[in-house]
Design a protein around this motif. Sequence first.
Motif, PDB file in Angstrom:
ATOM      1  N   UNK A  52      47.111  35.493  30.440  1.00  0.00           N
ATOM      2  CA  UNK A  52      45.923  36.056  31.045  1.00  0.00           C
ATOM      3  C   UNK A  52      46.284  36.618  32.399  1.00  0.00           C
ATOM      4  N   UNK A  53      45.355  37.249  33.013  1.00  0.00           N
ATOM      5  CA  UNK A  53      45.596  37.852  34.312  1.00  0.00           C
ATOM      6  C   UNK A  53      45.094  39.278  34.321  1.00  0.00           C
ATOM      7  N   UNK A  54      45.170  39.884  35.475  1.00  0.00           N
ATOM      8  CA  UNK A  54      44.691  41.247  35.641  1.00  0.00           C
ATOM      9  C   UNK A  54      45.790  42.241  35.288  1.00  0.00           C
ATOM     10  N   UNK A  55      45.465  43.174  34.434  1.00  0.00           N
ATOM     11  CA  UNK A  55      46.434  44.211  34.054  1.00  0.00           C
ATOM     12  C   UNK A  55      46.587  45.246  35.167  1.00  0.00           C
ATOM     13  N   UNK A  56      45.523  45.441  35.949  1.00  0.00           N
ATOM     14  CA  UNK A  56      45.527  46.432  37.030  1.00  0.00           C
ATOM     15  C   UNK A  56      45.634  45.734  38.385  1.00  0.00           C
ATOM     16  N   UNK A  57      46.462  44.720  38.469  1.00  0.00           N
ATOM     17  CA  UNK A  57      46.545  43.892  39.669  1.00  0.00           C
ATOM     18  C   UNK A  57      46.867  44.648  40.946  1.00  0.00           C
ATOM     19  N   UNK A  58      47.864  45.526  40.900  1.00  0.00           N
ATOM     20  CA  UNK A  58      48.283  46.220  42.108  1.00  0.00           C
ATOM     21  C   UNK A  58      47.204  47.153  42.675  1.00  0.00           C
ATOM     22  N   UNK A  59      46.638  48.047  41.870  1.00  0.00           N
ATOM     23  CA  UNK A  59      45.592  48.917  42.440  1.00  0.00           C
ATOM     24  C   UNK A  59      44.346  48.142  42.878  1.00  0.00           C
ATOM     25  N   UNK A  60      44.041  47.060  42.186  1.00  0.00           N
ATOM     26  CA  UNK A  60      42.892  46.242  42.590  1.00  0.00           C
ATOM     27  C   UNK A  60      43.185  45.509  43.897  1.00  0.00           C
ATOM     28  N   UNK A  61      44.418  45.051  44.072  1.00  0.00           N
ATOM     29  CA  UNK A  61      44.801  44.392  45.322  1.00  0.00           C
ATOM     30  C   UNK A  61      44.676  45.359  46.491  1.00  0.00           C
ATOM     31  N   UNK A  62      45.074  46.614  46.268  1.00  0.00           N
ATOM     32  CA  UNK A  62      44.937  47.624  47.328  1.00  0.00           C
ATOM     33  C   UNK A  62      43.474  47.818  47.712  1.00  0.00           C
ATOM     34  N   UNK A  63      42.604  47.832  46.714  1.00  0.00           N
ATOM     35  CA  UNK A  63      41.167  47.987  46.994  1.00  0.00           C
ATOM     36  C   UNK A  63      40.627  46.789  47.763  1.00  0.00           C
ATOM     37  N   UNK A  64      41.079  45.595  47.409  1.00  0.00           N
ATOM     38  CA  UNK A  64      40.614  44.404  48.109  1.00  0.00           C
ATOM     39  C   UNK A  64      41.084  44.423  49.562  1.00  0.00           C
ATOM     40  N   UNK A  65      42.343  44.763  49.788  1.00  0.00           N
ATOM     41  CA  UNK A  65      42.876  44.837  51.148  1.00  0.00           C
ATOM     42  C   UNK A  65      42.128  45.906  51.943  1.00  0.00           C
ATOM     43  N   UNK A  66      41.883  47.050  51.323  1.00  0.00           N
ATOM     44  CA  UNK A  66      41.150  48.122  52.004  1.00  0.00           C
ATOM     45  C   UNK A  66      39.730  47.666  52.352  1.00  0.00           C
ATOM     46  N   UNK A  67      39.109  46.908  51.454  1.00  0.00           N
ATOM     47  CA  UNK A  67      37.762  46.394  51.720  1.00  0.00           C
ATOM     48  C   UNK A  67      37.761  45.516  52.961  1.00  0.00           C
ATOM     49  N   UNK A  68      38.685  44.558  53.032  1.00  0.00           N
ATOM     50  CA  UNK A  68      38.730  43.656  54.183  1.00  0.00           C
ATOM     51  C   UNK A  68      39.107  44.393  55.462  1.00  0.00           C
ATOM     52  N   UNK A  69      40.002  45.363  55.356  1.00  0.00           N
ATOM     53  CA  UNK A  69      40.405  46.137  56.537  1.00  0.00           C
ATOM     54  C   UNK A  69      39.213  46.915  57.088  1.00  0.00           C
ATOM     55  N   UNK A  70      38.486  47.607  56.199  1.00  0.00           N
ATOM     56  CA  UNK A  70      37.326  48.381  56.637  1.00  0.00           C
ATOM     57  C   UNK A  70      36.216  47.479  57.167  1.00  0.00           C
ATOM     58  N   UNK A  71      36.030  46.329  56.552  1.00  0.00           N
ATOM     59  CA  UNK A  71      35.022  45.376  57.038  1.00  0.00           C
ATOM     60  C   UNK A  71      35.356  44.920  58.457  1.00  0.00           C
TER      61      UNK A  71
END
Length: 139
Positions: A1-20
């Motif tokens: 199990x796990x996320x198949x799109x882990x890398x692009x999703x991680x970038x979105x999460x980091x961008x979310x926290x950075x912008x916040x």
Amino acid sequence: FGFRQGRPLARKMVATFKLCSEQLSSQDHYDYGMRAVKSVITAAGNLKREFPDDNEEVLLLRGLMDVNVPKFLSHDLPLFEGIISDLFPGLQKPEVSYKDLEDHCSAACDKLGIENVPVFFNKIIQLYEMTIVRHGLML
């Protein structure tokens, strides 16, 4: 199990926290560090286990919102929603049915003579969702 799109999703999460951290007000209880990242990963991972075939972007979106929205002040919510809509264009957080919980809360409010208003129930849901991903919390 796990996320198949882990890398692009991680970038979105980091961008979310950075912008916040750049755009939202500075509050002592706002956390954009590794603790926040772990909470979102835990929330999204729990959702992935429960809904393994769902869109992974939607699962991350729900994890980000479930973990962050309850702690934001009302004037920061529109800014957060703007950040989310920019990073997840066209995606909406799916509505989750809490019908049983709502019925029990309504009955408890009636019994205690408390007015059952939507804002009160939304806070109950936020508290419930926070207890799922956190070991402890302060009211």
